[in-house]
Enzyme design. Structure first.
Site, PDB file in Angstrom:
ATOM      1  N   THR A   1       0.843  -1.192   0.000  1.00  0.00           N
ATOM      2  CA  THR A   1       0.000   0.000   0.000  1.00  0.00           C
ATOM      3  C   THR A   1       0.882   1.246   0.000  1.00  0.00           C
ATOM      4  OG1 THR A   1      -0.128  -0.014   2.430  1.00  0.00           O
ATOM      5  CG2 THR A   1      -1.910  -1.119   1.210  1.00  0.00           C
TER       6      THR A   1
ATOM      7  N   ASN B   1       1.227   4.549   1.890  1.00  0.00           N
ATOM      8  CA  ASN B   1       0.787   5.182   3.130  1.00  0.00           C
ATOM      9  C   ASN B   1       0.821   6.696   3.009  1.00  0.00           C
ATOM     10  OD1 ASN B   1       0.762   2.938   5.562  1.00  0.00           O
ATOM     11  ND2 ASN B   1       2.157   2.406   3.911  1.00  0.00           N
TER      12      ASN B   1
ATOM     13  N   GLU C   1      -4.384   4.030   3.664  1.00  0.00           N
ATOM     14  CA  GLU C   1      -3.504   3.188   2.851  1.00  0.00           C
ATOM     15  C   GLU C   1      -4.229   2.689   1.610  1.00  0.00           C
ATOM     16  OE1 GLU C   1      -1.273   0.214   5.144  1.00  0.00           O
ATOM     17  OE2 GLU C   1      -2.226   1.031   6.939  1.00  0.00           O
TER      18      GLU C   1
END
Length: 206
Positions: A58, A60, A112
């Site tokens: 992901t 962030n 995320e």
């Protein structure tokens, strides 16, 4: 600012619930913003759990550089679209987690998005569990349009169940993103332009 009405989802939605475009009841006591919302921030290094533990990386978002306070955002799993500063022509379909990752018990709320590569892109199935792996975007500006709600944020018993739930979230997110693009392919309304165009202002002006 663009606003619309919403209905809160069930408090305990199953991990594979049918996708929905309704917005979410927050686990916080804050007023819930209507969707879509635009988050503008920079990408920062996280715990690397998505990549190392789950095989689902992901991007962030930085709390300190975000145009909205994370504490005002309702927890849940969402779908939407993202653009990255160095790739302004690329529109990434995204499955988005907003919350505390209850399986891990985080103390701070995170945002995320997982970027979903297009079919045929070799990055689409590059991870250990067959999901998209792109390069790192650390330090780059990100525009994230959170368009719709999928499900509540839930704890899972073990990483295998969490991974299966996230993979289903990715399937649902891509389906809804494709549907949105089909339905709005010829649209020139202000909301659609704002959702898909990173160069647009952070707020929709009525």
């Amino acid at each position: 600012v663009f606003t619309k009405s919403f209905s809160p989802p069930p408090a305990t939605a199953p991990a594979t619930m049918p996708p929905s475009t309704a917005t979410a009841e927050s686990t916080d006591s804050n007023t819930i913003p209507a969707l879509p919302i635009r988050l503008t921030s920079t990408v920062v290094k996280g715990f690397n759990r998505g990549s190392k533990d789950l095989g689902i990386p992901t991007a962030n978002l930085s709390r300190t550089h975000c145009n909205q306070s994370f504490d005002q955002l309702p927890c849940g799993i969402y779908w939407g679209f993202a653009r990255i500063e160095s790739e302004p022509t690329n529109l990434y379909k995204s499955a988005i987690s907003i919350g505390y990752n209850p399986t891990y018990g985080n103390e701070s709320k995170t945002v995320e998005p997982h970027f979903i590569a297009d079919e045929g892109n070799p990055a689409r199935t590059a991870s250990m569990c067959g999901e998209t792996v792109l390069r790192d975007f650390y330090g780059e500006k990100i525009w994230l349009s959170v368009v719709g709600y999928l499900r509540a944020e839930l704890p899972f018993e073990g990483l295998d169940k969490l991974r299966l739930a996230i993979k289903q979230d990715i399937v649902n997110s891509e389906s809804l993103c494709n549907e949105y693009l089909r339905d709005h392919s010829d649209s020139d309304d202000s909301e659609t332009s704002w959702v898909l165009n990173a160069a647009a202002p952070d707020d929709i002006v009525a």
